[in-house]
Design an enzyme around this catalytic site. Structure first.
Site, PDB file in Angstrom:
ATOM      1  N   ASP A 130      -3.106   4.052  12.582  1.00 21.88           N
ATOM      2  CA  ASP A 130      -2.909   4.968  13.909  1.00 21.88           C
ATOM      3  C   ASP A 130      -4.226   5.714  13.606  1.00 21.88           C
ATOM      4  O   ASP A 130      -4.500   6.084  12.630  1.00 21.88           O
ATOM      5  CB  ASP A 130      -1.373   5.440  14.143  1.00 21.88           C
ATOM      6  CG  ASP A 130      -1.032   5.820  13.157  1.00 21.88           C
ATOM      7  OD1 ASP A 130      -1.750   6.702  12.307  1.00 21.88           O
ATOM      8  OD2 ASP A 130       0.069   6.917  13.419  1.00 21.88           O
ATOM      9  N   HIS A 131      -4.247   6.697  14.697  1.00 19.08           N
ATOM     10  CA  HIS A 131      -4.577   7.964  14.623  1.00 19.08           C
ATOM     11  C   HIS A 131      -4.143   8.892  13.522  1.00 19.08           C
ATOM     12  O   HIS A 131      -5.619   9.632  12.812  1.00 19.08           O
ATOM     13  CB  HIS A 131      -4.525   9.174  15.976  1.00 19.08           C
ATOM     14  CG  HIS A 131      -3.410   9.327  16.064  1.00 19.08           C
ATOM     15  ND1 HIS A 131      -2.239   8.132  16.326  1.00 19.08           N
ATOM     16  CD2 HIS A 131      -2.236  10.618  15.883  1.00 19.08           C
ATOM     17  CE1 HIS A 131      -0.970   9.080  16.505  1.00 19.08           C
ATOM     18  NE2 HIS A 131      -0.915  10.349  16.407  1.00 19.08           N
ATOM     19  N   CYS A 169      -0.475   5.470   8.285  1.00 15.67           N
ATOM     20  CA  CYS A 169       0.068   6.177   9.272  1.00 15.67           C
ATOM     21  C   CYS A 169       0.065   7.721   8.950  1.00 15.67           C
ATOM     22  O   CYS A 169      -0.543   8.246   7.885  1.00 15.67           O
ATOM     23  CB  CYS A 169       1.156   5.570  10.171  1.00 15.67           C
ATOM     24  SG  CYS A 169       3.043   5.714   8.969  1.00 15.67           S
ATOM     25  N   HIS A 174       6.780  -7.749  -8.885  1.00  7.23           N
ATOM     26  CA  HIS A 174       8.142  -7.666  -8.229  1.00  7.23           C
ATOM     27  C   HIS A 174       8.876  -8.200  -7.031  1.00  7.23           C
ATOM     28  O   HIS A 174       9.288  -8.913  -7.027  1.00  7.23           O
ATOM     29  CB  HIS A 174       9.163  -7.000  -8.884  1.00  7.23           C
ATOM     30  CG  HIS A 174       9.213  -6.317 -10.138  1.00  7.23           C
ATOM     31  ND1 HIS A 174      10.920  -5.486 -10.410  1.00  7.23           N
ATOM     32  CD2 HIS A 174       8.694  -7.018 -11.268  1.00  7.23           C
ATOM     33  CE1 HIS A 174      10.554  -5.394 -12.050  1.00  7.23           C
ATOM     34  NE2 HIS A 174       9.117  -5.946 -12.429  1.00  7.23           N
ATOM     35  N   ARG A 187      13.396 -14.694 -11.134  1.00  5.55           N
ATOM     36  CA  ARG A 187      14.481 -14.054 -10.131  1.00  5.55           C
ATOM     37  C   ARG A 187      13.442 -13.231  -9.005  1.00  5.55           C
ATOM     38  O   ARG A 187      14.794 -13.188  -8.149  1.00  5.55           O
ATOM     39  CB  ARG A 187      15.140 -13.621 -11.304  1.00  5.55           C
ATOM     40  CG  ARG A 187      14.235 -11.817 -11.842  1.00  5.55           C
ATOM     41  CD  ARG A 187      15.079 -10.740 -12.979  1.00  5.55           C
ATOM     42  NE  ARG A 187      13.943  -9.858 -13.091  1.00  5.55           N
ATOM     43  CZ  ARG A 187      13.342 -10.019 -14.224  1.00  5.55           C
ATOM     44  NH1 ARG A 187      13.251 -10.512 -14.923  1.00  5.55           N
ATOM     45  NH2 ARG A 187      13.081  -8.980 -14.713  1.00  5.55           N
ATOM     46  N   HIS A 188      12.190 -13.069  -9.161  1.00  5.93           N
ATOM     47  CA  HIS A 188      11.620 -12.660  -8.506  1.00  5.93           C
ATOM     48  C   HIS A 188      11.151 -13.649  -7.215  1.00  5.93           C
ATOM     49  O   HIS A 188      11.411 -13.143  -6.035  1.00  5.93           O
ATOM     50  CB  HIS A 188      10.108 -11.698  -9.274  1.00  5.93           C
ATOM     51  CG  HIS A 188      10.651 -10.330 -10.688  1.00  5.93           C
ATOM     52  ND1 HIS A 188      11.272  -9.974  -9.573  1.00  5.93           N
ATOM     53  CD2 HIS A 188      10.250 -10.707 -11.524  1.00  5.93           C
ATOM     54  CE1 HIS A 188      11.464  -8.871 -10.911  1.00  5.93           C
ATOM     55  NE2 HIS A 188      10.781  -9.554 -11.758  1.00  5.93           N
TER      56      HIS A 188
HETATM   57  C1  RB5 Z   1       1.703  10.555  14.193  1.00  5.05           C
HETATM   58  O1  RB5 Z   1       1.877  11.967  14.909  1.00  5.05           O
HETATM   59  C2  RB5 Z   1       3.081  10.628  13.848  1.00  5.05           C
HETATM   60  O2  RB5 Z   1       4.275   9.897  13.385  1.00  5.05           O
HETATM   61  C3  RB5 Z   1       2.382   8.186  12.458  1.00  5.05           C
HETATM   62  O3  RB5 Z   1       1.272   8.471  11.577  1.00  5.05           O
HETATM   63  C4  RB5 Z   1       3.351   8.495  11.610  1.00  5.05           C
HETATM   64  O4  RB5 Z   1       3.507   8.808  11.063  1.00  5.05           O
HETATM   65  C5  RB5 Z   1       5.221   8.116  11.972  1.00  5.05           C
HETATM   66  O5  RB5 Z   1       5.756   7.149  11.016  1.00  5.05           O
END
Ligand code: RB5
Length: 140
Positions: free
Chosen positions: A8-9, A63, A96, A131-132
């Site tokens: 994500d950003h 993220c 594992h 087991r894994h």
């Molecule tokens: C985005 O601001 C943030 O919430 C996202 O990147 C992440 O950390 C969510 O779990």
């Protein structure tokens, strides 16, 4: 080795860093492609489709914390996404759990550590231990 990568950003910059540092990897980048705000569940969904259709060997998701995007990825059958926070975890989750997605938090981890953990993850095979295998099958 084909690796699908998504962020994500909050993870955009780290995604670009990894692609640049590991030019030996055949990356498939599914976005996001700027620091404009976007929704991590949609990125995870897109990456999962690539893994589950066999178009990549492993996935990398990023993220801000690694938490939201791993929650989103792990809702899908066939996905075992693990946040890597040290080298032992990076190897054990391959040995594992046969983890197929490495997850990082861009705001909580140094770039150098991420590079090191990714390397361990990609070079450690699944143990194939009885087991894994059983426990992974029990995940459904
Ligand atoms: C985005 O601001 C943030 O919430 C996202 O990147 C992440 O950390 C969510 O779990």
């Amino acid at each position: 080795m084909k690796i699908v990568i998504g962020a994500d950003h909050g993870g955009f910059e780290l995604k670009e860093f990894l692609k640049n540092e590991r030019q030996d990897i055949d990356w498939l980048d599914i976005g996001t492609f700027s620091e404009e705000s976007c929704d991590y569940p949609l990125i995870a969904d897109k990456l999962v489709d690539v893994i589950n259709s066999g178009q990549a060997d492993f996935g990398v998701l990023i993220c801000g914390t690694g938490i939201g995007i791993s929650i989103a990825a792990n809702r899908h059958k066939g996905i075992r996404a693990a946040i890597l926070y040290n080298k032992d975890v990076a190897s054990l989750t391959r040995e594992h759990n046969d983890a197929n997605v490495a997850v990082f938090g861009a705001r909580t981890q140094s770039k150098e550590n991420v590079l090191a953990y990714l390397d361990v993850f990609l070079t450690t095979p699944f143990s194939n231990g009885e087991r894994h295998c059983r426990r992974i099958a029990e995940l459904g």
